[in-house]
Design a protein around this motif. Structure first.
Motif, mmCIF file in Angstrom:
data_model
loop_
_atom_site.group_PDB
_atom_site.id
_atom_site.type_symbol
_atom_site.label_atom_id
_atom_site.label_comp_id
_atom_site.label_asym_id
_atom_site.label_seq_id
_atom_site.Cartn_x
_atom_site.Cartn_y
_atom_site.Cartn_z
ATOM 1 N N LYS A 104 -7.675 9.077 -6.833
ATOM 2 C CA LYS A 104 -7.473 8.904 -5.263
ATOM 3 C C LYS A 104 -6.035 8.536 -4.918
ATOM 4 O O LYS A 104 -5.658 7.152 -5.503
ATOM 5 C CB LYS A 104 -8.706 7.993 -4.647
ATOM 6 C CG LYS A 104 -8.420 7.837 -3.094
ATOM 7 C CD LYS A 104 -9.438 6.803 -2.857
ATOM 8 C CE LYS A 104 -9.049 6.325 -1.280
ATOM 9 N NZ LYS A 104 -9.050 7.357 -0.321
ATOM 10 N N GLY A 105 -5.338 9.133 -4.051
ATOM 11 C CA GLY A 105 -3.973 8.663 -3.816
ATOM 12 C C GLY A 105 -2.894 9.075 -4.701
ATOM 13 O O GLY A 105 -2.785 9.188 -5.817
ATOM 14 N N ALA B 6 -7.339 -0.190 -9.456
ATOM 15 C CA ALA B 6 -7.804 0.040 -8.004
ATOM 16 C C ALA B 6 -6.782 -0.680 -7.001
ATOM 17 O O ALA B 6 -6.640 -2.056 -6.995
ATOM 18 C CB ALA B 6 -9.088 -0.335 -7.677
ATOM 19 N N CYS B 7 -5.875 -0.199 -6.287
ATOM 20 C CA CYS B 7 -4.829 -0.801 -5.633
ATOM 21 C C CYS B 7 -4.646 -0.330 -4.170
ATOM 22 O O CYS B 7 -5.067 0.905 -3.724
ATOM 23 C CB CYS B 7 -3.341 -0.785 -6.482
ATOM 24 S SG CYS B 7 -2.823 0.887 -6.746
ATOM 25 N N ASN B 8 -4.020 -0.942 -3.450
ATOM 26 C CA ASN B 8 -3.810 -0.672 -1.805
ATOM 27 C C ASN B 8 -2.577 -1.142 -1.460
ATOM 28 O O ASN B 8 -2.167 -0.825 -0.534
ATOM 29 C CB ASN B 8 -4.700 -1.252 -1.050
ATOM 30 C CG ASN B 8 -4.714 -2.997 -1.058
ATOM 31 O OD1 ASN B 8 -3.332 -3.461 -1.416
ATOM 32 N ND2 ASN B 8 -5.710 -3.550 -0.908
ATOM 33 N N GLN C 273 4.525 2.960 -6.663
ATOM 34 C CA GLN C 273 4.398 3.047 -5.056
ATOM 35 C C GLN C 273 3.328 3.774 -4.977
ATOM 36 O O GLN C 273 2.801 5.029 -5.283
ATOM 37 C CB GLN C 273 5.673 3.627 -4.483
ATOM 38 C CG GLN C 273 5.673 3.587 -2.923
ATOM 39 C CD GLN C 273 7.068 4.072 -2.329
ATOM 40 O OE1 GLN C 273 7.910 4.323 -2.957
ATOM 41 N NE2 GLN C 273 7.015 4.447 -1.169
ATOM 42 N N VAL C 274 2.384 3.153 -3.805
ATOM 43 C CA VAL C 274 1.267 3.873 -3.372
ATOM 44 C C VAL C 274 1.408 4.112 -1.863
ATOM 45 O O VAL C 274 2.135 3.362 -1.143
ATOM 46 C CB VAL C 274 -0.097 3.220 -3.681
ATOM 47 C CG1 VAL C 274 -0.143 3.127 -5.107
ATOM 48 C CG2 VAL C 274 -0.010 1.945 -3.036
ATOM 49 N N PHE C 275 0.721 5.099 -1.305
ATOM 50 C CA PHE C 275 0.829 5.664 0.237
ATOM 51 C C PHE C 275 -0.438 5.221 0.965
ATOM 52 O O PHE C 275 -0.558 5.544 1.807
ATOM 53 C CB PHE C 275 1.063 6.995 0.292
ATOM 54 C CG PHE C 275 2.586 7.404 -0.475
ATOM 55 C CD1 PHE C 275 3.737 7.008 -0.101
ATOM 56 C CD2 PHE C 275 2.322 7.873 -1.967
ATOM 57 C CE1 PHE C 275 4.902 7.360 -0.887
ATOM 58 C CE2 PHE C 275 3.502 8.271 -2.602
ATOM 59 C CZ PHE C 275 4.931 7.962 -2.052
ATOM 60 N N GLU C 276 -1.363 5.073 0.127
ATOM 61 C CA GLU C 276 -2.850 4.795 0.557
ATOM 62 C C GLU C 276 -3.643 4.185 -0.339
ATOM 63 O O GLU C 276 -3.029 3.832 -1.560
ATOM 64 C CB GLU C 276 -3.466 6.088 0.934
ATOM 65 C CG GLU C 276 -3.789 6.895 -0.356
ATOM 66 C CD GLU C 276 -4.377 8.310 -0.006
ATOM 67 O OE1 GLU C 276 -5.296 8.190 0.913
ATOM 68 O OE2 GLU C 276 -3.955 9.524 -0.303
#
Length: 443
Positions: free
Chosen positions: A160-161, A137-139, A191-194
């Motif tokens: 999700k994401g 779970a990351c942001n 890399q995440v975008f959300e």
């Protein structure tokens, strides 16, 4: 954003070179005295050198600088990553978790590594025996940081994401309803975008492979041609402020510093690569007559054990399909199993429990713990008109199944604050339908 190519089959040899450096892949030999473009040759081995040819896994990487150039590794905080299976007592109850929480960026920046939480597992990393299930779970993205797992393979299931995963072999964009396998020892950054969440299956022994098809024949389930591997895409980037390489070694995290990006592979070839797969490409096999086929027919990938027919882990999905069985209770039957079953939900509503089992959550039914459809599902399916119907449209549930008797971590039972303590209530309304005067001709 991420260049990929199809695998022509599991275990086959693949090769790739960055289009900007034609001829960077040596011809005729793996380790020439001087590699093209002044590159360094480095082999990544995923099996013992003397394994039989069909199971030998290795790739050659041709890189600007070898990965050995780094400062010494030093321990770093573990967070909620744990392999202490005895920190809390075993629990044979049916367990269900509500959607796992994701920290808001305004509260705390959490990347993939710091956002790993061990939920359950079994076995021993040092003896290369067992598995673990984690939640991520990351942001925020991993900045000037890479990660590799010395302990085994990782199967990522985003819920999700989107994830942009940069590996030594190239980049892969992995979206929910796709999976990605990063094999032992492969460096990657994410890399995440959300705000992003998903599930991770880690195996300490063996590698994921396609299950045998047996009487199904040559075609069906996951087809080898639908798996994709990255295309070489190098970074020639100096990082004077320091690039952090994180290694998970014997269940502990360690960090080392270097002054360049490790994603500097200009060309590669071999059969030991990261890869991705879109779950919508799965060819479903099911009954067209009566009764309920075992969920093994939905197996995408397996990690075999030394016992024939018994897996260290199976990755099983329950995709959209047609249900046509006659004279049959069509949802999953009530069941006690010699395997541990962890289920997660990527999207939609799972047919056997449309309430309570939510996307981003999960459930664990341990070895020989009874489980099955809730009371509402049973009553509805028992009275339904049996005609061809679409099952699981807009839904994708999955299962990590294992022969290991997994135990839940303290985080999973207490600290995550997601445990659904009312889960067992879903079966309590089941009614007695027994009629001792029933006759064979009665409906």
């Amino acid at each position: 954003m991420a260049s990929l190519k199809y695998m022509s089959g599991f275990g086959n040899e693949f090769s790739s070179e960055d289009p900007g450096c034609p001829g960077s892949l040596p011809k005729g030999q793996n380790n020439p005295q001087v590699a093209p473009y002044g590159l360094y040759a480095e082999q990544l081995s995923g099996s013992a050198f003397t394994c039989p040819r069909y199971s030998n896994k290795r790739s050659w990487l041709y890189r600007i600088l070898p990965s050995v150039i780094h400062k010494p590794f030093a321990p770093i905080p573990q967070g909620n990553l744990s392999y202490s299976w005895d920190e809390i007592g075993p629990d044979p109850n049916q367990l269900r978790w509500l959607p796992f929480k994701i920290s808001k960026t305004s509260e705390k920046k959490v990347d993939f590594v710091t956002g790993l939480h061990t939920l359950c597992g079994a076995g021993d990393i040092r003896s290369r025996c067992g598995l673990a299930i984690h939640i991520y779970a990351c942001n925020t993205s991993m900045e000037n940081k890479s990660f590799y797992n010395s302990d085994g393979d990782l199967l990522l299931v985003p819920q999700k994401g989107n994830l942009l995963i940069n590996t030594e072999f190239g980049k892969m964009l992995v979206e929910p309803n796709e999976i990605c396998v990063i094999q032992q020892g492969m460096q990657f950054t994410l890399q995440v975008f959300e705000e992003s969440r998903g599930y991770v299956l880690e195996v300490f022994a063996g590698h994921f492979e396609l299950p045998d098809l047996g009487p199904i024949g040559a075609n069906g389930l996951a087809n080898p041609r639908d798996f994709k591997v990255p295309v070489a895409c190098y970074e020639d980037r100096q990082v004077p402020s320091g690039f952090t390489v994180i290694s998970k070694f014997q269940g502990k995290l360690f960090a080392a510093q270097q002054n360049f990006s490790p994603f500097n592979v200009v060309a590669w070839h071999g059969n030991y690569t990261p890869y991705k797969y879109n779950l919508q490409d799965f060819m479903v096999i099911n009954t067209v007559s009566f009764d309920h086929a075992d969920p093994s027919i939905f197996t995408v990938l397996t990690v075999k054990s030394t016992r024939p027919g018994v897996a260290v882990a199976d990755f099983v999905i329950f995709p959209p399909r047609w249900g046509v069985a006659d004279h049959t209770f069509r949802p999953p039957y009530y069941h006690r199993n010699c395997m541990s079953e962890f289920m997660g939900l990527i999207k939609g509503h799972y047919e056997a429990k449309e309430e309570g089992f939510l996307p981003g959550g999960g459930s664990l039914h341990s070895i020989m713990t009874p489980h099955g459809p809730d009371a509402e599902c049973f009553e509805k399916a028992s009275k339904a008109k049996l005609e061809p119907e679409r099952v699981a449209d807009g839904t994708m549930a999955f299962m990590f199944e294992s022969s290991f008797n997994m135990i839940v971590t303290k985080w999973g039972l207490e600290a995550c604050n997601c445990l659904d303590k009312s889960y067992s209530n879903c079966w309590q309304p089941l009614k007695r339908h027994f009629n001792p005067k029933w006759k064979p001709n009665d409906k």
